[in-house]
Design a protein around this motif. Structure first.
Motif, PDB file in Angstrom:
ATOM      1  N   MET A   1       0.889  -1.144  -0.020  1.00 53.04           N
ATOM      2  CA  MET A   1       0.015  -0.201  -0.096  1.00 53.04           C
ATOM      3  C   MET A   1       0.891   1.537   0.105  1.00 53.04           C
ATOM      4  N   GLY A   2       0.343   2.354  -0.469  1.00 51.86           N
ATOM      5  CA  GLY A   2       0.560   3.798  -0.282  1.00 51.86           C
ATOM      6  C   GLY A   2       0.001   4.365  -1.222  1.00 51.86           C
ATOM      7  N   VAL A   3       0.526   5.764  -1.542  1.00 51.36           N
ATOM      8  CA  VAL A   3      -0.112   6.750  -2.583  1.00 51.36           C
ATOM      9  C   VAL A   3       0.473   6.415  -3.913  1.00 51.36           C
ATOM     10  N   SER A   4      -0.288   6.925  -4.625  1.00 47.02           N
ATOM     11  CA  SER A   4      -0.077   6.595  -6.175  1.00 47.02           C
ATOM     12  C   SER A   4       1.226   7.192  -6.321  1.00 47.02           C
ATOM     13  N   GLY A   5       2.170   6.373  -7.205  1.00 47.35           N
ATOM     14  CA  GLY A   5       3.745   6.495  -7.580  1.00 47.35           C
ATOM     15  C   GLY A   5       4.452   6.250  -6.349  1.00 47.35           C
ATOM     16  N   SER A   6       4.018   5.503  -5.248  1.00 46.23           N
ATOM     17  CA  SER A   6       5.137   5.089  -4.580  1.00 46.23           C
ATOM     18  C   SER A   6       5.716   3.691  -4.793  1.00 46.23           C
ATOM     19  N   GLY A   7       5.259   3.140  -6.099  1.00 48.45           N
ATOM     20  CA  GLY A   7       5.640   1.904  -6.272  1.00 48.45           C
ATOM     21  C   GLY A   7       5.013   0.753  -6.020  1.00 48.45           C
ATOM     22  N   LYS A   8       3.659   0.698  -5.741  1.00 44.19           N
ATOM     23  CA  LYS A   8       3.022  -0.214  -5.368  1.00 44.19           C
ATOM     24  C   LYS A   8       3.213  -1.471  -6.521  1.00 44.19           C
ATOM     25  N   SER A   9       2.694  -1.236  -7.560  1.00 45.13           N
ATOM     26  CA  SER A   9       2.681  -2.208  -8.548  1.00 45.13           C
ATOM     27  C   SER A   9       4.081  -2.838  -8.994  1.00 45.13           C
ATOM     28  N   THR A  10       4.804  -1.910  -9.030  1.00 48.36           N
ATOM     29  CA  THR A  10       6.368  -2.477  -9.595  1.00 48.36           C
ATOM     30  C   THR A  10       6.798  -3.500  -8.348  1.00 48.36           C
TER      31      THR A  10
ATOM     32  N   GLY B   1       5.186  -4.805  -5.873  1.00 49.10           N
ATOM     33  CA  GLY B   1       4.212  -5.976  -5.773  1.00 49.10           C
ATOM     34  C   GLY B   1       4.457  -7.060  -6.704  1.00 49.10           C
ATOM     35  N   ALA B   2       4.546  -6.765  -7.897  1.00 48.12           N
ATOM     36  CA  ALA B   2       4.904  -7.751  -9.013  1.00 48.12           C
ATOM     37  C   ALA B   2       6.176  -8.348  -8.675  1.00 48.12           C
ATOM     38  N   LEU B   3       7.185  -7.670  -8.250  1.00 41.53           N
ATOM     39  CA  LEU B   3       8.601  -8.273  -8.153  1.00 41.53           C
ATOM     40  C   LEU B   3       8.426  -9.225  -6.932  1.00 41.53           C
ATOM     41  N   LEU B   4       7.712  -8.878  -5.863  1.00 45.94           N
ATOM     42  CA  LEU B   4       7.621  -9.720  -4.630  1.00 45.94           C
ATOM     43  C   LEU B   4       6.972 -11.077  -5.040  1.00 45.94           C
ATOM     44  N   ALA B   5       5.763 -10.699  -5.794  1.00 43.50           N
ATOM     45  CA  ALA B   5       4.815 -12.003  -6.307  1.00 43.50           C
ATOM     46  C   ALA B   5       5.748 -12.937  -6.902  1.00 43.50           C
ATOM     47  N   SER B   6       6.431 -12.522  -7.897  1.00 42.46           N
ATOM     48  CA  SER B   6       7.560 -13.324  -8.908  1.00 42.46           C
ATOM     49  C   SER B   6       8.664 -14.176  -7.951  1.00 42.46           C
ATOM     50  N   LYS B   7       9.091 -13.105  -6.971  1.00 41.40           N
ATOM     51  CA  LYS B   7      10.255 -13.763  -5.974  1.00 41.40           C
ATOM     52  C   LYS B   7       9.641 -14.979  -5.222  1.00 41.40           C
ATOM     53  N   LEU B   8       8.133 -14.727  -4.676  1.00 45.65           N
ATOM     54  CA  LEU B   8       7.769 -15.553  -3.732  1.00 45.65           C
ATOM     55  C   LEU B   8       7.041 -16.921  -4.605  1.00 45.65           C
ATOM     56  N   GLY B   9       6.536 -16.625  -5.677  1.00 45.12           N
ATOM     57  CA  GLY B   9       5.993 -17.565  -6.541  1.00 45.12           C
ATOM     58  C   GLY B   9       4.302 -17.349  -6.116  1.00 45.12           C
ATOM     59  N   TRP B  10       3.939 -16.204  -5.621  1.00 48.03           N
ATOM     60  CA  TRP B  10       2.651 -16.035  -5.393  1.00 48.03           C
ATOM     61  C   TRP B  10       1.646 -15.449  -6.405  1.00 48.03           C
TER      62      TRP B  10
ATOM     63  N   PHE C   1      -0.357 -12.383  -8.333  1.00 48.99           N
ATOM     64  CA  PHE C   1      -0.280 -10.978  -8.182  1.00 48.99           C
ATOM     65  C   PHE C   1      -1.577 -10.122  -8.575  1.00 48.99           C
ATOM     66  N   TYR C   2      -2.228  -9.144  -7.920  1.00 46.12           N
ATOM     67  CA  TYR C   2      -3.334  -8.585  -8.395  1.00 46.12           C
ATOM     68  C   TYR C   2      -2.924  -6.962  -8.093  1.00 46.12           C
ATOM     69  N   ASP C   3      -3.225  -6.199  -9.426  1.00 52.59           N
ATOM     70  CA  ASP C   3      -3.124  -4.803  -9.133  1.00 52.59           C
ATOM     71  C   ASP C   3      -4.416  -4.298  -8.853  1.00 52.59           C
ATOM     72  N   ALA C   4      -4.614  -3.439  -7.925  1.00 53.03           N
ATOM     73  CA  ALA C   4      -6.212  -3.159  -7.643  1.00 53.03           C
ATOM     74  C   ALA C   4      -6.503  -2.065  -8.606  1.00 53.03           C
TER      75      ALA C   4
ATOM     76  N   VAL D   1      -1.234 -14.438  -1.968  1.00 53.48           N
ATOM     77  CA  VAL D   1      -1.438 -13.348  -2.838  1.00 53.48           C
ATOM     78  C   VAL D   1      -0.795 -12.312  -2.626  1.00 53.48           C
ATOM     79  N   VAL D   2      -0.431 -11.320  -3.704  1.00 53.00           N
ATOM     80  CA  VAL D   2       0.287 -10.062  -3.211  1.00 53.00           C
ATOM     81  C   VAL D   2      -0.509  -9.187  -3.925  1.00 53.00           C
ATOM     82  N   LEU D   3      -1.254  -8.247  -3.313  1.00 54.90           N
ATOM     83  CA  LEU D   3      -2.148  -7.204  -3.692  1.00 54.90           C
ATOM     84  C   LEU D   3      -1.584  -5.661  -3.641  1.00 54.90           C
ATOM     85  N   ALA D   4      -1.521  -5.169  -4.649  1.00 54.23           N
ATOM     86  CA  ALA D   4      -0.962  -3.477  -4.759  1.00 54.23           C
ATOM     87  C   ALA D   4      -2.387  -2.831  -4.841  1.00 54.23           C
TER      88      ALA D   4
END
Length: 179
Positions: free
Chosen positions: A10-19, A21-30, A32-35, A79-82
């Motif tokens: 979580m965080g404000v727009s532009g804080s890097g949530k999607s980037t 989140g996607a990286l963490l999901a990839s590393k963890l094999g979980w 990923f959803y972008d809200a 799951v990782v949710l941005a």
């Protein structure tokens, strides 16, 4: 306390949530959803016109996201949710919903959801938004996000990470917190 099954980045727009989140999901094999992918067309149009979303705009969106999290948690799918999740009330909807069914309400409580709060200064994040192309959220709405932001506090299950460091350092800090 159980290991987290959901990471809410979580965080404000532009804080890097999607980037992040996607990286963490990839590393963890979980999964990923972008809200942002789940906003209604009305919400997208409103934000595109520079109008901040109200609680009434956000609540149906948050409830839809909660349904997705519950479905995956029930299936045992981590799951990782941005998601901006700027207010405590929004995070509570994602974690506990408005459910009267206590079994359903507890499905993501008790440490099964870890909030990863990406924080940074207005100037740093505004500069990032100015670089971003093709997103429906205009930089002019950033102040409205900082104005409503309620950073997580105890007893929420969260870690806070500054976005003034690089993506590898941010991901490493989250991975360390998960150990």
């Amino acid at each position: 306390m159980e290991a987290p099954q959901v990471l809410l980045v979580m965080g404000v727009s532009g804080s890097g949530k999607s980037t992040v989140g996607a990286l963490l999901a990839s590393k963890l094999g979980w999964k990923f959803y972008d809200a942002d992918d789940y906003h209604s067309e009305e919400n997208r149009i409103k934000m595109g016109k520079g109008v901040p979303l109200s609680d009434q705009d956000r609540i149906p969106w948050l409830c839809s996201l909660r349904d997705i999290l519950l479905r995956d948690a029930t299936l045992g799918q981590p799951v990782v949710l941005a998601c901006s999740a700027l207010k405590k009330m929004y995070r509570d909807i994602l974690i506990r919903g408005g459910s009267e069914d206590s079994a359903k309400a507890d499905a993501l409580a008790g440490g099964r959801l870890l909030v990863v709060y990406l924080c940074g200064s207005f100037d740093l994040i505004y500069g990032r938004l100015l670089q971003r192309k093709g997103h429906f959220m205009p930089p002019e709405l950033l102040q409205s996000q900082f104005s409503v932001l309620e950073p997580p506090t105890a007893p929420e299950n969260f870690i806070q990470i500054s976005v003034d460091q690089g993506l590898p350092e941010i991901a490493a800090a989250v991975m360390e917190a998960l150990k």
